[in-house]
Scaffold this motif. Structure first.
Motif, PDB file in Angstrom:
ATOM      1  N   ALA A 101      53.416 -26.619  61.700  1.00 31.33           N
ATOM      2  CA  ALA A 101      52.429 -26.223  62.709  1.00 31.33           C
ATOM      3  C   ALA A 101      50.992 -26.416  62.242  1.00 31.33           C
ATOM      4  CB  ALA A 101      52.659 -24.775  63.110  1.00 31.33           C
ATOM      5  N   GLY A 102      50.758 -26.321  60.943  1.00 32.88           N
ATOM      6  CA  GLY A 102      49.393 -26.458  60.425  1.00 32.88           C
ATOM      7  C   GLY A 102      49.056 -27.853  59.922  1.00 32.88           C
ATOM      8  N   TRP A 103      49.898 -28.833  60.202  1.00 32.92           N
ATOM      9  CA  TRP A 103      49.717 -30.184  59.666  1.00 32.92           C
ATOM     10  C   TRP A 103      48.365 -30.791  60.047  1.00 32.92           C
ATOM     11  CZ3 TRP A 103      50.811 -35.303  62.153  1.00 32.92           C
ATOM     12  CH2 TRP A 103      50.857 -36.362  61.221  1.00 32.92           C
ATOM     13  N   LEU A 104      48.089 -30.864  61.331  1.00 31.57           N
ATOM     14  CA  LEU A 104      46.835 -31.474  61.762  1.00 31.57           C
ATOM     15  C   LEU A 104      45.622 -30.654  61.340  1.00 31.57           C
ATOM     16  CD1 LEU A 104      47.724 -32.809  65.337  1.00 31.57           C
ATOM     17  CD2 LEU A 104      47.455 -34.109  63.210  1.00 31.57           C
ATOM     18  N   GLN A 105      45.750 -29.352  61.334  1.00 27.21           N
ATOM     19  CA  GLN A 105      44.653 -28.495  60.892  1.00 27.21           C
ATOM     20  C   GLN A 105      44.328 -28.767  59.428  1.00 27.21           C
ATOM     21  OE1 GLN A 105      42.901 -26.352  62.937  1.00 27.21           O
ATOM     22  NE2 GLN A 105      41.502 -26.143  61.214  1.00 27.21           N
ATOM     23  N   SER A 106      45.358 -28.924  58.604  1.00 30.39           N
ATOM     24  CA  SER A 106      45.143 -29.202  57.179  1.00 30.39           C
ATOM     25  C   SER A 106      44.490 -30.562  56.970  1.00 30.39           C
ATOM     26  CB  SER A 106      46.480 -29.135  56.428  1.00 30.39           C
ATOM     27  OG  SER A 106      47.013 -27.827  56.443  1.00 30.39           O
ATOM     28  N   LEU A 107      44.966 -31.568  57.689  1.00 27.79           N
ATOM     29  CA  LEU A 107      44.366 -32.896  57.562  1.00 27.79           C
ATOM     30  C   LEU A 107      42.911 -32.876  58.016  1.00 27.79           C
ATOM     31  CD1 LEU A 107      47.269 -35.170  58.894  1.00 27.79           C
ATOM     32  CD2 LEU A 107      46.574 -34.849  56.508  1.00 27.79           C
ATOM     33  N   SER A 108      42.651 -32.217  59.139  1.00 22.68           N
ATOM     34  CA  SER A 108      41.286 -32.142  59.661  1.00 22.68           C
ATOM     35  C   SER A 108      40.353 -31.466  58.667  1.00 22.68           C
ATOM     36  CB  SER A 108      41.291 -31.383  60.991  1.00 22.68           C
ATOM     37  OG  SER A 108      39.987 -31.234  61.486  1.00 22.68           O
ATOM     38  N   LYS A 109      40.815 -30.395  58.061  1.00 24.65           N
ATOM     39  CA  LYS A 109      39.995 -29.671  57.090  1.00 24.65           C
ATOM     40  C   LYS A 109      39.649 -30.566  55.898  1.00 24.65           C
ATOM     41  CE  LYS A 109      39.940 -25.441  54.299  1.00 24.65           C
ATOM     42  NZ  LYS A 109      40.701 -24.207  53.929  1.00 24.65           N
ATOM     43  N   CYS A 110      40.636 -31.343  55.428  1.00 23.03           N
ATOM     44  CA  CYS A 110      40.386 -32.245  54.304  1.00 23.03           C
ATOM     45  C   CYS A 110      39.405 -33.342  54.682  1.00 23.03           C
ATOM     46  CB  CYS A 110      41.693 -32.866  53.824  1.00 23.03           C
ATOM     47  SG  CYS A 110      42.773 -31.743  52.915  1.00 23.03           S
ATOM     48  N   PHE A 111      39.526 -33.871  55.888  1.00 18.85           N
ATOM     49  CA  PHE A 111      38.612 -34.921  56.325  1.00 18.85           C
ATOM     50  C   PHE A 111      37.180 -34.415  56.445  1.00 18.85           C
ATOM     51  CE2 PHE A 111      42.245 -37.480  58.273  1.00 18.85           C
ATOM     52  CZ  PHE A 111      42.135 -38.497  57.333  1.00 18.85           C
ATOM     53  N   LEU A 112      37.015 -33.157  56.824  1.00 20.36           N
ATOM     54  CA  LEU A 112      35.671 -32.607  56.952  1.00 20.36           C
ATOM     55  C   LEU A 112      34.947 -32.562  55.613  1.00 20.36           C
ATOM     56  CD1 LEU A 112      36.274 -29.734  59.529  1.00 20.36           C
ATOM     57  CD2 LEU A 112      35.110 -31.919  59.916  1.00 20.36           C
ATOM     58  N   SER A 113      35.719 -32.458  54.521  1.00 23.32           N
ATOM     59  CA  SER A 113      35.106 -32.414  53.191  1.00 23.32           C
ATOM     60  C   SER A 113      35.214 -33.746  52.450  1.00 23.32           C
ATOM     61  CB  SER A 113      35.763 -31.311  52.346  1.00 23.32           C
ATOM     62  OG  SER A 113      37.140 -31.567  52.167  1.00 23.32           O
ATOM     63  N   CYS A 114      36.006 -34.673  52.981  1.00 27.05           N
ATOM     64  CA  CYS A 114      36.198 -35.967  52.327  1.00 27.05           C
ATOM     65  C   CYS A 114      36.481 -37.006  53.411  1.00 27.05           C
ATOM     66  CB  CYS A 114      37.363 -35.879  51.335  1.00 27.05           C
ATOM     67  SG  CYS A 114      37.560 -37.328  50.277  1.00 27.05           S
ATOM     68  N   SER A 115      35.448 -37.330  54.171  1.00 28.79           N
ATOM     69  CA  SER A 115      35.643 -38.120  55.395  1.00 28.79           C
ATOM     70  C   SER A 115      36.022 -39.574  55.142  1.00 28.79           C
ATOM     71  CB  SER A 115      34.372 -38.073  56.246  1.00 28.79           C
ATOM     72  OG  SER A 115      33.282 -38.646  55.537  1.00 28.79           O
ATOM     73  N   ASP A 116      35.811 -40.066  53.909  1.00 27.99           N
ATOM     74  CA  ASP A 116      36.145 -41.461  53.629  1.00 27.99           C
ATOM     75  C   ASP A 116      37.425 -41.594  52.819  1.00 27.99           C
ATOM     76  OD1 ASP A 116      35.102 -40.325  51.344  1.00 27.99           O
ATOM     77  OD2 ASP A 116      33.921 -42.081  50.762  1.00 27.99           O
ATOM     78  N   CYS A 117      38.174 -40.504  52.640  1.00 31.83           N
ATOM     79  CA  CYS A 117      39.402 -40.519  51.849  1.00 31.83           C
ATOM     80  C   CYS A 117      40.617 -40.895  52.696  1.00 31.83           C
ATOM     81  CB  CYS A 117      39.662 -39.146  51.226  1.00 31.83           C
ATOM     82  SG  CYS A 117      38.549 -38.700  49.896  1.00 31.83           S
ATOM     83  N   ALA A 118      41.632 -41.427  52.030  1.00 28.68           N
ATOM     84  CA  ALA A 118      42.963 -41.512  52.611  1.00 28.68           C
ATOM     85  C   ALA A 118      43.738 -40.311  52.087  1.00 28.68           C
ATOM     86  CB  ALA A 118      43.653 -42.807  52.206  1.00 28.68           C
ATOM     87  N   LEU A 119      44.438 -39.625  52.965  1.00 32.85           N
ATOM     88  CA  LEU A 119      45.130 -38.388  52.606  1.00 32.85           C
ATOM     89  C   LEU A 119      46.645 -38.571  52.688  1.00 32.85           C
ATOM     90  CD1 LEU A 119      43.024 -35.909  54.777  1.00 32.85           C
ATOM     91  CD2 LEU A 119      42.628 -36.536  52.373  1.00 32.85           C
ATOM     92  N   GLY A 120      47.332 -37.953  51.778  1.00 37.99           N
ATOM     93  CA  GLY A 120      48.790 -37.917  51.816  1.00 37.99           C
ATOM     94  C   GLY A 120      49.255 -36.490  51.696  1.00 37.99           C
ATOM     95  N   GLY A 121      50.071 -36.050  52.636  1.00 34.73           N
ATOM     96  CA  GLY A 121      50.575 -34.687  52.599  1.00 34.73           C
ATOM     97  C   GLY A 121      51.895 -34.589  51.860  1.00 34.73           C
ATOM     98  N   ARG A 122      52.464 -33.393  51.899  1.00 37.02           N
ATOM     99  CA  ARG A 122      53.740 -33.128  51.222  1.00 37.02           C
ATOM    100  C   ARG A 122      54.879 -33.213  52.240  1.00 37.02           C
ATOM    101  NH1 ARG A 122      56.552 -28.120  49.568  1.00 37.02           N
ATOM    102  NH2 ARG A 122      54.882 -26.961  50.625  1.00 37.02           N
ATOM    103  N   THR A 123      55.945 -33.885  51.847  1.00 37.37           N
ATOM    104  CA  THR A 123      57.125 -34.028  52.699  1.00 37.37           C
ATOM    105  C   THR A 123      58.307 -33.349  52.033  1.00 37.37           C
ATOM    106  OG1 THR A 123      56.304 -36.141  53.534  1.00 37.37           O
ATOM    107  CG2 THR A 123      58.636 -35.678  53.854  1.00 37.37           C
ATOM    108  N   ILE A 124      59.053 -32.568  52.804  1.00 37.29           N
ATOM    109  CA  ILE A 124      60.236 -31.903  52.261  1.00 37.29           C
ATOM    110  C   ILE A 124      61.461 -32.333  53.060  1.00 37.29           C
ATOM    111  CG2 ILE A 124      58.921 -29.914  51.434  1.00 37.29           C
ATOM    112  CD1 ILE A 124      59.997 -28.336  53.818  1.00 37.29           C
TER     113      ILE A 124
END
Length: 244
Positions: A101-124
């Motif tokens: 449920a918090g996937w997009l919120q987490s990505l958005s938060k990271c982009f706000l502090s690192c807007s030029d980064c590529a992000l990879g989340g955790r998969t289970i």
């Protein structure tokens, strides 16, 4: 919806998995993130039975679009979806995944502090009782531990939980469509991002549950394809180094 508010475009390639796609879309409909801040782009890789009716059932809960292409593999499907996406940031997942449920919120938060980064989340792995699915995920976990030991300078993310600026994706040419199977196109994309000076950052709070049932036969076939993909990737790296 005001177009200026659109922030994230979620790209989902799909092929012959309408039932699992429904689970994925249900998870996106339950995101703890404003509905007018993201869109979902489903790209059907020429399934024999169209998943469009499945997509239609979510139109009242999601800003979702359905696209169809001739069968060309997931890399081409992701590129097609990205080309049609309207958000400045792209988030990729697969039709057999259910973002938390918090996937997009987490990505958005990271982009706000690192807007030029590529992000990879955790998969289970969601199929804990399937030994082949469990082993497959353990291999990925090992690779993440090895290649992403410094979360701020990661080097590899799988394509079922990957996000980046649309401009960066376009600058490196997207996924290499020479991979017609899921077998290394994500490693290649990460290599090209790093070679162009983009930073990869591991974002473990961006969680996705993966439900890919495997048997001995399909596990063997999956990792045989991964091996073929690794061979092709090393050949591409060798050519790049010889001309660099």
């Amino acid at each position: 919806m005001e177009q200026s508010r659109l922030f994230l475009s979620v790209i989902i390639p799909t092929y012959e998995r309408a039932g699992q796609l429904s689970v994925c879309l249900g998870a996106l409909a339950a995101q703890e993130y404003p509905r007018d801040r993201f869109e979902v782009v489903v790209v059907d890789d020429d399934s024999s039975i169209s998943p469009e009716p499945t997509v239609d059932t979510f139109r009242d809960r999601l800003n979702v679009r359905y696209l169809r292409q001739r069968h060309a593999g997931p890399a081409a499907a992701r590129n097609y979806g990205a080309a049609q996406a309207k958000g400045p940031f792209l988030a990729f997942t697969d039709d057999d995944c259910a973002p938390a449920a918090g996937w997009l919120q987490s990505l958005s938060k990271c982009f706000l502090s690192c807007s030029d980064c590529a992000l990879g989340g955790r998969t289970i792995n969601k199929l804990a009782n399937n030994p082949y699915s469990t082993v497959s995920q353990l291999i990925v976990d090992y690779l993440y531990a090895r290649w992403n030991s410094d979360p701020e300078r990661a080097t590899f993310f799988t394509s079922n939980n990957l996000a980046l600026p649309a401009s960066s994706f376009q600058a490196v040419g997207g996924f290499d469509t020479g991979w017609t199977r899921a077998a290394g196109e994500d490693r290649d994309l990460c290599d090209r991002l790093i070679s162009r000076g983009y930073r990869l950052k591991y974002a473990p709070d961006a969680l996705v549950c993966h439900a890919h049932p495997l048997s001995f036969r399909t596990f063997w076939r999956q990792h045989f394809n991964y091996g073929r993909g690794a061979y092709r990737l090393h050949r591409l790296r060798g050519r790049l180094n010889s001309t660099g």
